[in-house]
Write a protein that holds these residues in place. Structure first.
Motif, PDB file in Angstrom:
ATOM      1  N   GLY A  74       0.807  -1.221   0.000  1.00 52.94           N
ATOM      2  CA  GLY A  74       0.000   0.000   0.000  1.00 52.94           C
ATOM      3  C   GLY A  74       0.836   1.265   0.000  1.00 52.94           C
ATOM      4  O   GLY A  74       2.038   1.233  -0.229  1.00 52.94           O
ATOM      5  N   THR A  75       0.183   2.361   0.257  1.00 53.10           N
ATOM      6  CA  THR A  75       0.816   3.675   0.289  1.00 53.10           C
ATOM      7  C   THR A  75       1.107   4.068   1.734  1.00 53.10           C
ATOM      8  O   THR A  75       0.288   3.815   2.621  1.00 53.10           O
ATOM      9  N   ALA A  76       2.240   4.721   1.945  1.00 49.28           N
ATOM     10  CA  ALA A  76       2.631   5.147   3.288  1.00 49.28           C
ATOM     11  C   ALA A  76       1.607   6.120   3.867  1.00 49.28           C
ATOM     12  O   ALA A  76       1.053   6.961   3.159  1.00 49.28           O
ATOM     13  N   ILE A  77       1.357   5.983   5.152  1.00 49.68           N
ATOM     14  CA  ILE A  77       0.460   6.855   5.896  1.00 49.68           C
ATOM     15  C   ILE A  77       1.307   7.685   6.846  1.00 49.68           C
ATOM     16  O   ILE A  77       2.089   7.131   7.636  1.00 49.68           O
ATOM     17  N   GLU A  78       1.192   9.005   6.753  1.00 50.68           N
ATOM     18  CA  GLU A  78       1.926   9.890   7.657  1.00 50.68           C
ATOM     19  C   GLU A  78       1.252   9.853   9.029  1.00 50.68           C
ATOM     20  O   GLU A  78       0.025   9.872   9.134  1.00 50.68           O
ATOM     21  N   ILE A  79       2.077   9.808  10.059  1.00 48.70           N
ATOM     22  CA  ILE A  79       1.593   9.786  11.438  1.00 48.70           C
ATOM     23  C   ILE A  79       2.155  11.008  12.148  1.00 48.70           C
ATOM     24  O   ILE A  79       3.361  11.253  12.102  1.00 48.70           O
ATOM     25  N   SER A  80       1.282  11.769  12.793  1.00 47.91           N
ATOM     26  CA  SER A  80       1.748  12.869  13.634  1.00 47.91           C
ATOM     27  C   SER A  80       0.680  13.161  14.673  1.00 47.91           C
ATOM     28  O   SER A  80      -0.501  12.888  14.469  1.00 47.91           O
ATOM     29  N   GLY A  81       1.114  13.687  15.788  1.00 45.79           N
ATOM     30  CA  GLY A  81       0.177  14.016  16.843  1.00 45.79           C
ATOM     31  C   GLY A  81       0.850  14.023  18.194  1.00 45.79           C
ATOM     32  O   GLY A  81       2.031  14.362  18.314  1.00 45.79           O
ATOM     33  N   SER A  82       0.095  13.627  19.216  1.00 43.64           N
ATOM     34  CA  SER A  82       0.615  13.686  20.578  1.00 43.64           C
ATOM     35  C   SER A  82       0.421  12.346  21.289  1.00 43.64           C
ATOM     36  O   SER A  82      -0.406  11.532  20.889  1.00 43.64           O
ATOM     37  N   TRP A  83       1.210  12.164  22.329  1.00 47.13           N
ATOM     38  CA  TRP A  83       1.137  10.953  23.134  1.00 47.13           C
ATOM     39  C   TRP A  83       1.346  11.310  24.595  1.00 47.13           C
ATOM     40  O   TRP A  83       1.921  12.338  24.923  1.00 47.13           O
ATOM     41  N   LYS A  84       0.865  10.431  25.479  1.00 49.81           N
ATOM     42  CA  LYS A  84       1.099  10.574  26.917  1.00 49.81           C
ATOM     43  C   LYS A  84       0.881   9.216  27.573  1.00 49.81           C
ATOM     44  O   LYS A  84       0.300   8.309  26.974  1.00 49.81           O
ATOM     45  N   ILE A  85       1.344   9.114  28.780  1.00 48.62           N
ATOM     46  CA  ILE A  85       1.139   7.896  29.562  1.00 48.62           C
ATOM     47  C   ILE A  85       0.031   8.187  30.563  1.00 48.62           C
ATOM     48  O   ILE A  85       0.094   9.167  31.305  1.00 48.62           O
ATOM     49  N   LYS A  86      -0.992   7.351  30.535  1.00 52.34           N
ATOM     50  CA  LYS A  86      -2.117   7.453  31.473  1.00 52.34           C
ATOM     51  C   LYS A  86      -2.212   6.133  32.214  1.00 52.34           C
ATOM     52  O   LYS A  86      -2.523   5.101  31.601  1.00 52.34           O
ATOM     53  N   ARG A  92      -2.429   7.831  22.687  1.00 53.39           N
ATOM     54  CA  ARG A  92      -1.988   8.616  21.528  1.00 53.39           C
ATOM     55  C   ARG A  92      -3.182   9.188  20.795  1.00 53.39           C
ATOM     56  O   ARG A  92      -4.263   8.604  20.785  1.00 53.39           O
ATOM     57  N   THR A  93      -2.953  10.329  20.181  1.00 52.20           N
ATOM     58  CA  THR A  93      -3.932  10.937  19.292  1.00 52.20           C
ATOM     59  C   THR A  93      -3.170  11.301  18.023  1.00 52.20           C
ATOM     60  O   THR A  93      -2.375  12.239  18.018  1.00 52.20           O
ATOM     61  N   TRP A  94      -3.369  10.511  16.966  1.00 46.27           N
ATOM     62  CA  TRP A  94      -2.669  10.726  15.703  1.00 46.27           C
ATOM     63  C   TRP A  94      -3.626  11.344  14.699  1.00 46.27           C
ATOM     64  O   TRP A  94      -4.738  10.858  14.512  1.00 46.27           O
ATOM     65  N   LYS A  95      -3.163  12.393  14.038  1.00 39.66           N
ATOM     66  CA  LYS A  95      -3.943  13.017  12.965  1.00 39.66           C
ATOM     67  C   LYS A  95      -4.088  12.018  11.829  1.00 39.66           C
ATOM     68  O   LYS A  95      -3.145  11.345  11.448  1.00 39.66           O
ATOM     69  N   GLY A  96      -5.290  11.900  11.300  1.00 38.82           N
ATOM     70  CA  GLY A  96      -5.523  11.020  10.160  1.00 38.82           C
ATOM     71  C   GLY A  96      -5.788   9.569  10.503  1.00 38.82           C
ATOM     72  O   GLY A  96      -6.115   8.779   9.641  1.00 38.82           O
ATOM     73  N   LEU A  97      -5.631   9.193  11.759  1.00 37.08           N
ATOM     74  CA  LEU A  97      -5.904   7.812  12.181  1.00 37.08           C
ATOM     75  C   LEU A  97      -6.952   7.813  13.283  1.00 37.08           C
ATOM     76  O   LEU A  97      -7.022   8.753  14.082  1.00 37.08           O
TER      77      LEU A  97
END
Length: 129
Positions: A74-86, A92-97
């Motif tokens: 398939g085609t690569a999916i860009e991952i970006s956003g924020s993460w934390k430990i709870k 995680r909250t990833w844009k586009g996913l």
């Protein structure tokens, strides 16, 4: 004499099992483990052979993440956003996913430098470093 040797072997085997570090493999990572692993940032390899996808994700110490994953064929999916430990979870909250929703994962150490990733009881992937 044979009985003594057999008894000593049993003690040695049990002793070797007891001194194997508990975190060597097959352990659910707790808050302390996740914090120690990620507090300075970490680059993760995502998926891999037989997983249906592969990629790389850099987690920075300030709670940001950036990378990409490519499904097999398939085609690569860009991952970006924020993460934390709870608690004992990597969230995680990833844009586009995941429609931009927060996803909290449990990481289970299956080998040194490798975790299987679960959402609830469902395995959703694997990470290594």
């Amino acid at each position: 004499m044979m009985r003594i040797v057999h008894g000593m072997m049993s003690v040695l085997i049990v002793s070797a099992w007891l001194v194997t570090p508990a975190n060597a493999a097959d352990k659910t990572l707790k808050k302390e483990d996740l914090t120690a692993l990620l507090e300075s940032g970490k680059t993760l390899r995502l998926g891999g052979e037989g997983m249906g996808y592969s990629g790389s994700l850099t987690l920075s110490a300030d709670g940001k993440g950036k990378g990409s994953a490519k499904p097999d064929g398939g085609t690569a999916i860009e991952i970006s956003g924020s993460w934390k430990i709870k608690g004992d979870k990597f969230c995680r909250t990833w844009k586009g996913l995941d429609k931009g929703k927060e996803v909290c994962e449990t990481w289970r150490l299956t080998a040194p430098g490798h975790v299987d990733v679960y959402q609830g009881k469902k395995k959703i992937g694997a990470n290594s470093w």
